[in-house]
Design a protein around this motif. Structure first.
Motif, PDB file in Angstrom:
ATOM      1  N   LYS A   1      31.364  41.587  46.647  1.00 29.85           N
ATOM      2  CA  LYS A   1      31.926  40.481  45.873  1.00 29.85           C
ATOM      3  C   LYS A   1      33.347  40.199  46.355  1.00 29.85           C
ATOM      4  CE  LYS A   1      34.515  38.843  42.347  1.00 29.85           C
ATOM      5  NZ  LYS A   1      35.856  39.189  41.877  1.00 29.85           N
TER       6      LYS A   1
ATOM      7  N   GLY B   1      36.783  35.500  34.972  1.00 27.85           N
ATOM      8  CA  GLY B   1      36.672  36.699  35.800  1.00 27.85           C
ATOM      9  C   GLY B   1      35.236  37.190  35.938  1.00 27.85           C
TER      10      GLY B   1
ATOM     11  N   ASP C   1      32.691  39.317  38.866  1.00 26.88           N
ATOM     12  CA  ASP C   1      32.460  40.761  38.990  1.00 26.88           C
ATOM     13  C   ASP C   1      31.140  41.116  38.295  1.00 26.88           C
ATOM     14  OD1 ASP C   1      34.953  40.877  40.147  1.00 26.88           O
ATOM     15  OD2 ASP C   1      35.876  42.115  38.593  1.00 26.88           O
TER      16      ASP C   1
HETATM   17 MG    MG Z   1      38.615  38.614  39.172  1.00 23.07          MG
END
Ligand code: MG
Ligand code: ASP
Length: 253
Positions: free
Chosen positions: A5, A205, A208
């Motif tokens: 990632k 975010g 992830d």
């Molecule tokens: Mg991040």
């Protein structure tokens, strides 16, 4: 089999993407990587949210996307040539045209539902992932775009949607059967779709989490989260100024 990632800063500039390409091609990763999950270019999700909020108040100026457009075009110009570059630029233009239509609609109605905001936010990853695919292919790799909305199914908690794990894992396993030596999928992080087919997002975010979902579904040996921060800090350095790097950390911690 590996899942890698790359976060926003790791896809945020031609220099960062040069590094991404070399990581994907190095001895540790080449031939072993099944999925590369990417975030939007750094700052793009914030720009999209700000544009949507401004539109809700009735003021939307397409010029707010000039910088974002320029940064995507700069990546295309740095790595692609001829027809490939033209095709990438056409993709970028099409995405921004769709976005502008959507934001005009929000501005006319002065209404921004969480569902609509998710659609707007999804464009960051819908722009970055196909562009990275073209860059990887131009570097000689066999990469294919995977729009995560095809496989990641969520509930309707827009903005922080929960993943329907069983169905999602089944979809991913069905989709990704090819051996990583042949094809590598570049998947958009952060995005999913509801059972009704609407675009959803997994929370800020969230790329992830997308990577972890692919890793779990494919029973990957390892999920590597590449970022511009070296290791794990004691706190979010954006919030805590004297956060420092932890030398070692247990799995439980
Ligand atoms: Mg991040
Ligand atoms: N682009 C999304 C965000 O800015 C997801 C991510 O970067 O992981 O929150």
């Amino acid at each position: 089999m590996l899942v890698l990632k790359f976060g926003g800063t790791s896809v945020g500039s031609p220099e960062a993407i040069t590094k991404l390409v070399s990581i994907v091609k190095d001895g540790e990763h080449s031939g072993k990587t099944a999925v590369v999950v990417v975030s939007a270019l750094s700052g793009i999700t914030d720009t999209l949210i700000a544009a949507a909020k401004a539109a809700e108040k009735g003021s939307f100026d397409p010029a707010v996307f000039d910088e974002a457009r320029r940064r995507h075009a700069a990546i295309s110009a740095a790595f692609l040539q001829g027809d490939e570059q033209k095709a990438a630029e056409a993709d970028i233009s099409r995405s921004f045209a769709e976005l502008i239509r959507m934001l005009d609609g929000i501005a006319i109605l002065r209404e921004l539902s969480p569902r609509t905001l998710d659609s707007v936010m999804s464009y960051g990853e819908r722009l970055s992932a196909p562009l990275i695919v073209r860059v990887l292919c131009a570097s000689g790799l066999n990469a294919e775009y995977l729009d995560s909305r095809e496989v990641i199914v969520t509930n309707e908690t827009y903005g922080a949607a929960h993943v329907a794990a069983a169905e999602t894992y089944r979809n991913i396993k069905e989709k990704i059967k090819i051996s990583p030596a042949q094809t590598m999928y570049v998947a958009s992080g952060f995005v999913g779709r509801t059972k009704n087919g609407d675009t959803s997002t997994l929370g800020r975010g969230g790329s992830d989490l997308s990577a972890a979902i692919y890793g779990a579904a494919l029973d990957a040996e390892c999920v590597e989260i590449w970022t511009d921060v070296d290791g794990i800090l004691t706190a979010d350095p954006k919030l805590v100024r004297n956060a420092f790097r932890i030398d070692s950390i247990s799995y439980e911690e």
